[in-house]
Write a protein that holds these residues in place. Structure first.
Motif, PDB file in Angstrom:
ATOM      1  N   ASP A  45       0.749  -1.228  -0.063  1.00  0.00           N
ATOM      2  CA  ASP A  45       0.043  -0.070   0.002  1.00  0.00           C
ATOM      3  C   ASP A  45       0.888   1.153   0.067  1.00  0.00           C
ATOM      4  N   GLN A  46       1.757   1.207   0.802  1.00  0.00           N
ATOM      5  CA  GLN A  46       2.815   2.363   1.024  1.00  0.00           C
ATOM      6  C   GLN A  46       3.447   2.686  -0.275  1.00  0.00           C
ATOM      7  N   TYR A  49       1.156   3.848  -3.195  1.00  0.00           N
ATOM      8  CA  TYR A  49       0.781   5.274  -2.972  1.00  0.00           C
ATOM      9  C   TYR A  49       1.800   6.229  -3.393  1.00  0.00           C
ATOM     10  N   ARG A  52       1.892   5.911  -7.507  1.00  0.00           N
ATOM     11  CA  ARG A  52       0.634   6.511  -7.948  1.00  0.00           C
ATOM     12  C   ARG A  52       0.505   7.834  -7.803  1.00  0.00           C
ATOM     13  N   HIS A  53       1.066   8.576  -6.747  1.00  0.00           N
ATOM     14  CA  HIS A  53       1.086  10.127  -6.546  1.00  0.00           C
ATOM     15  C   HIS A  53       2.284  10.906  -7.015  1.00  0.00           C
TER      16      HIS A  53
END
Length: 147
Positions: A45-46, A49, A52-53
Protein backbone atom coordinates in the motif's frame (compact mmCIF):
# COMPACT_ATOMS: atom_id res chain seq x y z
CA UNK A 1 10.53 9.39 0.30
CA UNK A 2 12.45 6.66 2.12
CA UNK A 3 11.20 3.86 -0.13
CA UNK A 4 14.63 2.47 -1.08
CA UNK A 5 13.75 -0.81 0.64
CA UNK A 6 10.56 -1.21 -1.48
CA UNK A 7 11.22 0.65 -4.76
CA UNK A 8 14.44 -0.66 -6.29
CA UNK A 9 14.69 0.44 -9.89
CA UNK A 10 12.94 2.93 -12.19
CA UNK A 11 13.72 2.71 -15.91
CA UNK A 12 12.68 4.96 -18.79
CA UNK A 13 13.92 2.94 -21.79
CA UNK A 14 15.78 5.29 -24.17
CA UNK A 15 17.69 4.78 -27.40
CA UNK A 16 20.38 7.09 -28.72
CA UNK A 17 19.78 8.38 -32.23
CA UNK A 18 22.42 10.04 -34.35
CA UNK A 19 21.10 12.16 -37.20
CA UNK A 20 23.23 13.36 -40.08
CA UNK A 21 21.67 16.21 -42.02
CA UNK A 22 23.36 18.77 -44.23
CA UNK A 23 26.74 17.41 -43.15
CA UNK A 24 26.02 18.05 -39.45
CA UNK A 25 25.75 15.28 -36.89
CA UNK A 26 23.31 15.66 -34.00
CA UNK A 27 22.74 13.28 -31.12
CA UNK A 28 19.45 12.85 -29.28
CA UNK A 29 17.61 10.31 -27.19
CA UNK A 30 14.11 9.02 -27.78
CA UNK A 31 11.92 6.70 -25.76
CA UNK A 32 11.64 3.08 -26.86
CA UNK A 33 8.24 2.73 -25.18
CA UNK A 34 6.72 6.25 -25.20
CA UNK A 35 4.58 7.02 -22.13
CA UNK A 36 5.90 3.99 -20.19
CA UNK A 37 8.11 3.83 -17.11
CA UNK A 38 9.20 0.48 -15.72
CA UNK A 39 9.30 0.22 -11.93
CA UNK A 40 10.83 -2.65 -9.97
CA UNK A 41 9.21 -2.65 -6.56
CA UNK A 42 7.57 -4.57 -3.79
CA UNK A 43 3.88 -3.83 -4.25
CA UNK A 44 2.49 -2.72 -0.89
CA UNK A 45 0.00 0.00 0.00
CA UNK A 46 2.74 2.50 0.95
CA UNK A 47 5.00 1.93 -2.06
CA UNK A 48 1.97 1.85 -4.38
CA UNK A 49 0.79 5.19 -2.94
CA UNK A 50 4.21 6.78 -3.58
CA UNK A 51 4.35 5.60 -7.20
CA UNK A 52 0.71 6.43 -7.92
CA UNK A 53 1.08 9.98 -6.56
CA UNK A 54 4.37 10.79 -8.27
CA UNK A 55 4.01 14.00 -10.34
CA UNK A 56 3.44 13.16 -14.02
CA UNK A 57 2.08 9.65 -13.37
CA UNK A 58 -1.37 9.48 -14.93
CA UNK A 59 -2.23 5.80 -15.25
CA UNK A 60 -1.11 2.22 -15.15
CA UNK A 61 -1.33 -0.91 -17.21
CA UNK A 62 -3.63 -3.07 -15.17
CA UNK A 63 -7.16 -3.75 -14.10
CA UNK A 64 -8.95 -1.40 -11.77
CA UNK A 65 -6.61 0.43 -9.44
CA UNK A 66 -3.77 -2.09 -9.39
CA UNK A 67 -0.98 -2.54 -11.94
CA UNK A 68 -0.32 -5.90 -13.58
CA UNK A 69 3.26 -6.98 -12.96
CA UNK A 70 5.39 -8.09 -15.89
CA UNK A 71 6.32 -11.75 -16.03
CA UNK A 72 10.02 -12.63 -15.67
CA UNK A 73 10.01 -13.57 -19.38
CA UNK A 74 8.63 -10.12 -20.36
CA UNK A 75 11.24 -8.40 -18.18
CA UNK A 76 13.99 -10.48 -19.79
CA UNK A 77 12.75 -9.60 -23.30
CA UNK A 78 12.64 -5.89 -22.48
CA UNK A 79 16.10 -5.93 -20.91
CA UNK A 80 17.48 -7.82 -23.93
CA UNK A 81 15.92 -5.21 -26.21
CA UNK A 82 17.52 -2.45 -24.14
CA UNK A 83 20.88 -4.20 -24.49
CA UNK A 84 20.49 -4.43 -28.26
CA UNK A 85 19.32 -0.82 -28.47
CA UNK A 86 22.43 0.37 -26.61
CA UNK A 87 24.17 0.88 -29.94
CA UNK A 88 23.12 4.27 -31.33
CA UNK A 89 20.79 4.25 -34.30
CA UNK A 90 21.97 6.33 -37.21
CA UNK A 91 19.62 8.38 -39.33
CA UNK A 92 21.12 9.91 -42.48
CA UNK A 93 19.54 12.29 -44.95
CA UNK A 94 21.02 10.31 -47.85
CA UNK A 95 18.87 8.10 -50.05
CA UNK A 96 19.93 5.69 -52.78
CA UNK A 97 20.58 7.69 -55.91
CA UNK A 98 21.43 10.96 -54.08
CA UNK A 99 24.66 12.65 -55.08
CA UNK A 100 27.17 12.89 -52.25
CA UNK A 101 30.67 14.29 -51.90
CA UNK A 102 33.46 12.96 -49.71
CA UNK A 103 34.62 15.52 -47.11
CA UNK A 104 37.57 13.55 -45.73
CA UNK A 105 39.52 10.35 -46.17
CA UNK A 106 41.33 8.89 -49.18
CA UNK A 107 38.55 9.88 -51.60
CA UNK A 108 38.18 13.49 -50.37
CA UNK A 109 36.68 15.71 -53.07
CA UNK A 110 35.20 12.78 -55.03
CA UNK A 111 31.47 12.85 -55.74
CA UNK A 112 29.05 10.16 -56.86
CA UNK A 113 25.63 8.62 -56.38
CA UNK A 114 24.70 6.60 -53.28
CA UNK A 115 24.29 2.91 -54.11
CA UNK A 116 23.64 1.51 -50.63
CA UNK A 117 23.21 2.46 -46.98
CA UNK A 118 24.03 0.28 -43.96
CA UNK A 119 22.64 2.09 -40.91
CA UNK A 120 23.79 -0.61 -38.47
CA UNK A 121 27.43 -0.06 -39.43
CA UNK A 122 27.06 3.67 -40.19
CA UNK A 123 28.40 3.10 -43.70
CA UNK A 124 27.30 4.45 -47.06
CA UNK A 125 28.24 2.86 -50.41
CA UNK A 126 28.62 5.17 -53.37
CA UNK A 127 30.05 5.09 -56.85
CA UNK A 128 33.14 7.10 -57.91
CA UNK A 129 35.42 7.11 -60.93
CA UNK A 130 38.93 5.85 -60.16
CA UNK A 131 41.47 5.62 -63.01
CA UNK A 132 38.65 5.95 -65.53
CA UNK A 133 36.60 3.09 -64.05
CA UNK A 134 33.38 3.24 -62.07
CA UNK A 135 34.10 1.84 -58.59
CA UNK A 136 31.82 1.30 -55.59
CA UNK A 137 33.36 2.66 -52.38
CA UNK A 138 32.18 2.43 -48.77
CA UNK A 139 32.71 5.23 -46.24
CA UNK A 140 31.46 6.33 -42.83
CA UNK A 141 28.48 8.65 -43.00
CA UNK A 142 30.47 11.37 -41.13
CA UNK A 143 32.90 11.63 -44.05
CA UNK A 144 30.15 12.48 -46.57
CA UNK A 145 27.92 15.39 -47.41
CA UNK A 146 24.99 15.75 -49.77
CA UNK A 147 25.51 17.83 -52.93
Amino acid sequence: MHMEDRIFNVIVPLVEKITVKDGKTTQRYSKIFPSYVLVEMILEDQSWYVVRHTPGVTGFVGSGNHPIPLSPKEVEEIMNKLGKEAKPKVEVDFAIGDMIQVKSGPFAGQAGPVTGIDLDKGKVKFSVTVFGRETVVEANYEELEKV
